[in-house]
Design an enzyme around this catalytic site. Structure first.
Site, mmCIF file in Angstrom:
data_model
loop_
_atom_site.group_PDB
_atom_site.id
_atom_site.type_symbol
_atom_site.label_atom_id
_atom_site.label_comp_id
_atom_site.label_asym_id
_atom_site.label_seq_id
_atom_site.Cartn_x
_atom_site.Cartn_y
_atom_site.Cartn_z
ATOM 1 N N ASP A 35 41.949 31.436 71.552
ATOM 2 C CA ASP A 35 42.932 31.208 70.493
ATOM 3 C C ASP A 35 42.626 29.852 69.883
ATOM 4 O OD1 ASP A 35 45.988 32.591 70.018
ATOM 5 O OD2 ASP A 35 45.681 30.584 69.188
ATOM 6 N N TYR A 143 50.736 40.209 53.464
ATOM 7 C CA TYR A 143 50.387 40.711 54.798
ATOM 8 C C TYR A 143 50.063 42.205 54.744
ATOM 9 C CZ TYR A 143 51.266 41.996 59.714
ATOM 10 O OH TYR A 143 51.175 42.484 60.988
HETATM 11 N N1 SER Z 1 56.293 42.638 62.789
HETATM 12 C C1 SER Z 1 55.471 42.281 61.668
HETATM 13 C C2 SER Z 1 56.199 41.414 60.720
HETATM 14 O O1 SER Z 1 57.403 41.444 60.712
HETATM 15 C C3 SER Z 1 55.024 43.512 60.967
HETATM 16 O O2 SER Z 1 53.821 43.939 61.487
HETATM 17 O O3 SER Z 1 55.579 40.749 59.968
#
Ligand code: SER
Length: 316
Positions: A35, A143
């Site tokens: 990490d 994301y």
């Molecule tokens: N649990 C993640 C998030 O809330 C989604 O993959 O970003």
């Protein structure tokens, strides 16, 4: 068995538990944790650990060669809420780290990759209930865009170069060992801590926000099981839908009130509400169940019991 595993992102919410689980299966010295930050004491003390930047191809290659790594689990990523604050950083980390391991496999330096995808690959135009494996995917977060793109590249490297990469679309993951960082589903962990500490929680999502969720033990089992499956059984090479339970803040609060009757929740939705509203409410994971025998074990009541049992010591 000449298997040596490298976990990149071993200090994170999933990486911490995955490392210890895999060390239990393969032996401590066969599972190399890495990490950019130091890991929990149990990881640092039970086996090899390397400081490693997931964006540094040469550094990863050195570790792969030195330890004769066969399998890589790439768990480093920037999650949804932090990704909205640092779009380019999220994109660079999430994509470059994936290319690094895909290219190591393409060049024959490693045999197998696990790379996590997420329910964030879906977007506002996706059907929200029982979201199918194949459906409209127009993610609206940085994301989600990075995970959707990553899925396309995984399938591409598999089809073009024969890379054995396996992936799951994790729902929100709930755990007590390590805190998550920067996700939208994190409320479902924070709520237990605040219930035990203050008997009160201010929730950043509204009470009706239903999302797919899973207890960490189930997620770890799914991860290890898809990696153990015979290659021909892993028929989907972008990422499998995976599901265990769905709930909203009101519902999880009710299960907590069974243990802490005077627990109260207030609702102050912030920018994360829009992210949550863009995601499915429940997931159809029949392909994972059929192809490699997935089944979940933990439901909401059981999870609440386990979370409270394990966290209450911290606040007594
Ligand atoms: N649990 C993640 C998030 O809330 C989604 O993959 O970003």
């Amino acid at each position: 068995m000449k298997k040596r595993i490298l976990i990149i992102g071993a200090s994170g919410q999933i990486g911490t538990e995955l490392t210890m689980y895999l060390r239990g299966i393969y032996g401590n010295h066969k599972v190399i944790a890495s990490d950019i930050n130091e890991a929990a004491e149990e990881i640092m003390e039970s086996g090899p650990f390397e400081i490693l930047d997931a964006m540094d191809y040469d550094a990863i290659q050195d570790v792969v060669i030195n330890y004769e790594i066969t399998d890589v689990y790439l768990m480093a990523a920037m999650l949804s809420a932090t990704g909205e604050k640092f779009p380019m950083k999220a994109w660079n980390l999430n994509m470059n780290s994936l290319f690094n391991v895909l290219n190591l496999a393409k060049d024959g330096k490693i045999d197998k990759i696990f790379w996590p995808s997420s329910i964030a690959v879906f977007g506002p135009t996706t059907p929200k209930q029982d979201t199918p494996q194949k459906t409209i995917m127009e993610p609206s977060t940085v994301y989600g865009i990075s995970k959707q793109t990553g899925e396309r590249w995984c399938e591409y490297y598999h089809n073009k170069y024969g890379v054995d990469v396996r992936s799951i679309r994790y729902p929100g993951l709930i755990s007590y060992k390590t805190l998550p960082g920067g996700g939208t589903t994190d409320y479902a962990i924070d709520i237990y801590h605040k219930a035990l500490k203050h008997k009160k929680y201010i929730c950043f999502l509204n009470e009706e926000t239903t999302l797919p969720m899973m207890f960490m033990d189930d997620a770890i089992r799914a991860t290890v099981n898809i990696m153990l499956a015979a290659p021909e059984d892993v028929k989907i090479r972008n990422a499998y839908n995976l599901s265990a339970m769905s709930f909203n803040p009101k519902k999880i609060a009710k299960t907590i009130q069974k243990h802490i009757p005077d627990f109260e929740v207030e609702y102050e939705p912030d920018f994360r509400q829009d992210i949550a509203d863009s995601w499915p409410q429940s997931i159809d994971d029949s392909n994972a169940r059929k192809d490699w025998g997935w089944s979940h074990k933990v439901d909401l009541d059981e999870m609440t019991k386990v979370m409270i049992e394990n966290l209450k010591g911290e606040y007594e």
